[in-house]
Design a protein around this motif. Structure first.
Motif, PDB file in Angstrom:
ATOM      1  N   PRO A  89       0.691  -1.366  -0.125  1.00 11.01           N
ATOM      2  CA  PRO A  89      -0.038   0.116   0.035  1.00 11.01           C
ATOM      3  C   PRO A  89       0.743   1.246  -0.006  1.00 11.01           C
ATOM      4  O   PRO A  89       2.093   1.366   0.446  1.00 11.01           O
ATOM      5  CB  PRO A  89      -0.764  -0.158   1.304  1.00 11.01           C
ATOM      6  CG  PRO A  89       0.028  -1.087   2.124  1.00 11.01           C
ATOM      7  CD  PRO A  89       0.625  -2.185   1.411  1.00 11.01           C
ATOM      8  N   ALA A 148      -2.387   4.341  -6.412  1.00  8.55           N
ATOM      9  CA  ALA A 148      -3.084   4.198  -5.087  1.00  8.55           C
ATOM     10  C   ALA A 148      -4.816   4.195  -5.520  1.00  8.55           C
ATOM     11  O   ALA A 148      -5.515   3.666  -4.969  1.00  8.55           O
ATOM     12  CB  ALA A 148      -2.661   4.811  -3.884  1.00  8.55           C
ATOM     13  N   ARG A 151      -6.196   1.515  -7.073  1.00 17.48           N
ATOM     14  CA  ARG A 151      -6.480   0.369  -6.194  1.00 17.48           C
ATOM     15  C   ARG A 151      -7.450   0.349  -5.049  1.00 17.48           C
ATOM     16  O   ARG A 151      -7.847  -0.238  -4.441  1.00 17.48           O
ATOM     17  CB  ARG A 151      -5.353  -0.050  -5.463  1.00 17.48           C
ATOM     18  CG  ARG A 151      -4.014  -0.529  -6.224  1.00 17.48           C
ATOM     19  CD  ARG A 151      -2.768  -0.912  -5.257  1.00 17.48           C
ATOM     20  NE  ARG A 151      -2.373  -0.291  -4.368  1.00 17.48           N
ATOM     21  CZ  ARG A 151      -1.240   0.521  -4.658  1.00 17.48           C
ATOM     22  NH1 ARG A 151      -0.630   0.580  -5.766  1.00 17.48           N
ATOM     23  NH2 ARG A 151      -1.038   1.544  -3.812  1.00 17.48           N
ATOM     24  N   GLU A 153      -7.439   2.777  -2.782  1.00 16.36           N
ATOM     25  CA  GLU A 153      -6.746   3.220  -1.526  1.00 16.36           C
ATOM     26  C   GLU A 153      -6.986   4.921  -1.196  1.00 16.36           C
ATOM     27  O   GLU A 153      -7.427   5.386  -0.206  1.00 16.36           O
ATOM     28  CB  GLU A 153      -5.390   3.183  -1.461  1.00 16.36           C
ATOM     29  CG  GLU A 153      -4.986   1.454  -1.293  1.00 16.36           C
ATOM     30  CD  GLU A 153      -3.275   1.588  -1.356  1.00 16.36           C
ATOM     31  OE1 GLU A 153      -2.743   2.444  -0.468  1.00 16.36           O
ATOM     32  OE2 GLU A 153      -2.941   0.701  -1.790  1.00 16.36           O
ATOM     33  N   ARG A 202      -9.057   9.147   1.835  1.00 12.64           N
ATOM     34  CA  ARG A 202      -9.539   8.018   1.528  1.00 12.64           C
ATOM     35  C   ARG A 202     -10.887   7.855   1.049  1.00 12.64           C
ATOM     36  O   ARG A 202     -11.671   8.861   1.001  1.00 12.64           O
ATOM     37  CB  ARG A 202      -9.512   7.277   2.824  1.00 12.64           C
ATOM     38  CG  ARG A 202      -8.287   7.226   3.658  1.00 12.64           C
ATOM     39  CD  ARG A 202      -7.414   6.120   3.000  1.00 12.64           C
ATOM     40  NE  ARG A 202      -6.154   5.612   4.146  1.00 12.64           N
ATOM     41  CZ  ARG A 202      -5.107   5.291   3.516  1.00 12.64           C
ATOM     42  NH1 ARG A 202      -5.011   4.814   2.183  1.00 12.64           N
ATOM     43  NH2 ARG A 202      -4.103   5.176   4.253  1.00 12.64           N
TER      44      ARG A 202
END
Length: 213
Positions: A89, A148, A151, A153, A202
């Motif tokens: 991550p 990210a 993905r 994230e 986030r």
């Protein structure tokens, strides 16, 4: 005859590069030992096993030698740090990057003060070279942020370029605090700032729908 000249040329180029690296290594050691202002070319030349004239031939003066020594050393450190990040991550990748680069600074505390000043306020052509160096790291950080987001994230609307700027601000804040003796654990400070920043980027979890009774 042609092959012999080519071989001789290759040997001279190899010897020249070996001399250059020896001078740079000696310069870093001498700058770290006594500081930039107190260092002198004769001592650097003696440490490298060459004449002072050879040092001047390759680098011109002490400040040019300083910039070459700092740029090459930091360039190699950054390249190795970025190449060794591995998969996400993102928070883990950034922590690894922070530790790799700060590890370089912490191995050379005296030289780090000079590096910070010279990389931020260098004259040309070094200013352009340091700027390009920062630009390459900025691009790599922006790419990490985009990956990210892909993905899941980070939110899809997060700007990788702005995220990279935020990381640089955290890093340089911690670096300046450490150089001035204001923070003993700069890597932990950067990790904390990054973690706090990431929380605001986030994806927002969707509220669960209530089941109809």
């Amino acid at each position: 005859m042609f092959n012999q000249r080519k071989q001789q040329g290759g040997t001279r180029a190899t010897q020249k590069e070996a001399t250059r690296q020896a001078v740079l290594q000696a310069a870093r050691a001498e700058f770290e030992r006594v500081g930039f202002e107190a260092a002198n070319l004769r001592a650097i030349a003696a440490r490298a096993g060459v004449s002072a004239g050879t040092v001047l031939h390759h680098y011109g003066d002490k400040r040019e030698l300083l910039h070459a020594a700092l740029f090459d050393d930091l360039e190699e450190t950054l390249a190795q740090a970025l190449a060794g990040l591995g998969p996400g991550p993102l928070e883990k990748q950034l922590s690894a990057l922070t530790r790799a680069v700060f590890g370089y600074y912490q191995r050379r505390p005296q030289l780090s003060r000079t590096l910070l000043k010279e990389s931020l306020f260098a004259d040309e052509p070094w200013a352009q070279r340091f700027t390009a160096q920062v630009g390459r790291v900025h691009g790599a950080l922006a790419q990490l942020a985009q990956e990210a987001s892909a993905r899941g994230e980070l939110r899809p609307d997060v700007s990788g370029a702005l995220f990279a700027v935020a990381y640089f601000s955290f890093f340089y804040f911690a670096l300046i605090a450490w150089v001035q003796g204001g923070h003993a654990s700069p890597t932990e400070l950067v990790d904390h700032l990054v973690r706090q920043h990431l929380e605001g980027l986030r994806p927002v979890p969707k509220p669960r729908r209530r089941k109809k009774s």
